[in-house]
Design an enzyme around this catalytic site. Structure first.
Site, PDB file in Angstrom:
ATOM      1  CE  LYS A   3      69.636  38.629  60.508  1.00  0.00           C
ATOM      2  NZ  LYS A   3      69.113  37.323  60.870  1.00  0.00           N
ATOM      3  CG  HIS A   9      67.431  49.932  70.195  1.00  0.00           C
ATOM      4  ND1 HIS A   9      68.522  49.624  69.440  1.00  0.00           N
ATOM      5  CD2 HIS A   9      66.617  50.664  69.397  1.00  0.00           C
ATOM      6  CE1 HIS A   9      68.371  50.134  68.222  1.00  0.00           C
ATOM      7  NE2 HIS A   9      67.218  50.772  68.175  1.00  0.00           N
TER       8      HIS A   9
END
Lengths: 280, 187
Positions: free
Chosen positions: B102, B37
């Site tokens: 999650k 990222h």
């Protein structure tokens, strides 16, 4: 004086790294299965079923239960009548981790520097706790600790006047803050007493105790029960998506402390709280 | 009770997804976690292109295990999504439609999801062995030097996920927890 070859220790650690990552301890597996019947949320039950199925696949296919195969935490109980020959203990353990993570197809998750963050590519160094005891036994436990649950763990230096209420509030607050991130249902390890660095150690060894096994001290056993009940009333549930199973157990370990101190540490174990032991 | 959907995720598909839906996802998805990222956003800032087409895509926050012989990919459960929050709004603005991970998301991410229409799914944390069985192809497409953190293209089939925050801002983490909290107290 019993002599143990360093090579033997390497071999044991290697096998323990692999075994711990492939096989969920039976007590945890059984407790999760048991909870499916009691879980009130339909989604929670579906998640628990998948968690069980996952553990079965890992065991059957010999693959890691979780992709986060952790940093290797190694607990060594070494009898004072043992002599390690042809090598040194620390290097023997790290070599075992190196081989285990390579041969077991485990993910290497350790970075050399916490700031520069370059992967060591062999999952070493391990975190090693040595304990010297009587006799000539050597016990080695490997606990691969993933970061999801570890990152949500916490330590607080309470005041003695905070007492049991303060302890309970801190444990519950930690579980609440962790929510889904720590991969519930959890095993909650609580370390009370000692000093600033010893309380987290107690919390970590608390995770090694079997699910359902209570502290031998009656008052602490009761506190474990109360905390378990209250945690399961939080509504967090499996994976934090709601339900009545937020934890499958709470284990407390204590140690004497200073008159002015009340350190409390909470080490969270996810639903894959893995560990494997070998006694030589 | 599972809804079957395919990538690319169009707005039409996600407009029908509601928090709490169980979904089986099939098609291409891209893996990216912390370092990937960072690199993606760095390259955007330098005016460079992303390593895959972001429009209508799905990113899975995962760092898989190495595959055992005969396996396509090693265990590959989700990692904690919150660590990607800093980078996510920009990717959503560029067309990212789905995220699988999650744990909680930040307000900034949820606002971007509502504004540009995107959906957040959770996969069961820790269920890496089960999820790996649903991956039919895996190929590194960028940042190979990052090892487990490289960007992979996965082709998945009936990958089980749960709609956790929908494009309308409904958040399962909040709603369900309250429900079972009250239920327990009521007993």
């Amino acid at each position: 004086m019993k002599e143990i070859e360093a090579k033997k220790i390497t071999e044991i650690v290697k096998l323990l790294c692999i075994e711990a990552n492939y096989d969920l301890p039976k007590d945890i597996f059984d407790a999760l299965k048991e909870r499916i019947k009691e879980e009130k949320s339909p989604l929670g039950r579906e998640i628990l079923k998948n968690i069980i199925k996952n553990a079965e696949i890992a065991k059957g296919k010999r693959v890691p239960i979780c992709q986060d195969t952790g940093i290797a935490v190694v607990f060594v109980e070494i009898g004072q009548d043992i002599r390690i020959v042809n090598g040194n203990l620390k290097e023997a353990i790290n070599e075992g981790v190196r081989l285990g993570y390579e041969e077991g197809y485990l993910r290497k998750s350790v970075v050399k520097s916490p700031i520069v963050r370059q992967n060591t590519k062999d999952n070493t160094p391990a975190i090693i706790h040595y304990n010297i005891c009587e006799g000539d036994k050597l016990s080695i436990t490997v606990m691969p600790k993933g970061a999801g649950s570890e990152n949500m763990s916490a330590l607080k230096m309470l005041k003695p006047s905070d007492g049991i209420e303060g302890i309970k509030n801190f444990v519950i607050e930690t579980v609440q803050n962790a929510g889904p991130n720590a991969c519930p249902p959890l095993i909650v390890g609580v370390g009370i007493g000692g000093d600033f660095e010893f309380a987290p150690y107690l919390a970590k060894i608390a995770l090694l105790r079997s699910v359902g096994e209570r502290n031998t001290d009656e008052m602490l056993a009761q506190l474990e029960e109360e905390l378990l009940q209250e945690i399961n009333m939080l509504g967090i549930g499996p994976q934090g998506l709601g339900g009545s199973t937020t934890a499958i157990d709470v284990h407390i370990e204590t140690y004497p402390t200073h008159i002015a101190s009340l350190p409390v540490a909470v080490n969270l174990g996810c639903h894959v709280t893995r560990h494997a032991t070998f006694v030589l | 009770m599972y809804k079957k959907i395919n990538t690319p995720l169009t707005e039409e598909i996600i407009s029908q997804l509601k928090a709490g839906d169980l979904v089986l996802l099939s098609g291409e998805i891209y893996t990216a976690r912390d370092e990937a990222h960072k690199r993606m956003v760095d390259s955007l800032n330098k005016g460079e292109k992303l390593p895959f087409k972001i429009k209508n895509s799905v990113i899975y926050y995962v760092g898989p295990c190495p595959p055992t012989p005969g396996q396509i990919v090693g265990s590959c459960g989700p990692t904690t999504s919150g660590r990607m929050d800093k980078y996510t709004p920009l990717l959503i603005e560029l067309g990212l439609k789905g995220m699988i991970g999650k744990g909680y998301r930040s307000e900034e991410v949820i606002n971007a999801m509502k504004k540009y229409k995107a959906v957040y799914f959770t996969a069961i944390g820790g269920a890496g062995a089960l999820l790996a069985e649903k991956v039919k192809e895996a190929k590194v497409v960028a940042y190979e030097d990052l090892g487990t953190e490289a960007v992979y293209k996965f082709v998945v089939e009936d990958f089980p996920i749960i709609v956790t925050i929908d494009m309308y801002g409904n958040n399962l983490y909040e709603a369900e927890k309250e429900k079972y909290k009250l239920m327990q107290k009521g007993e």
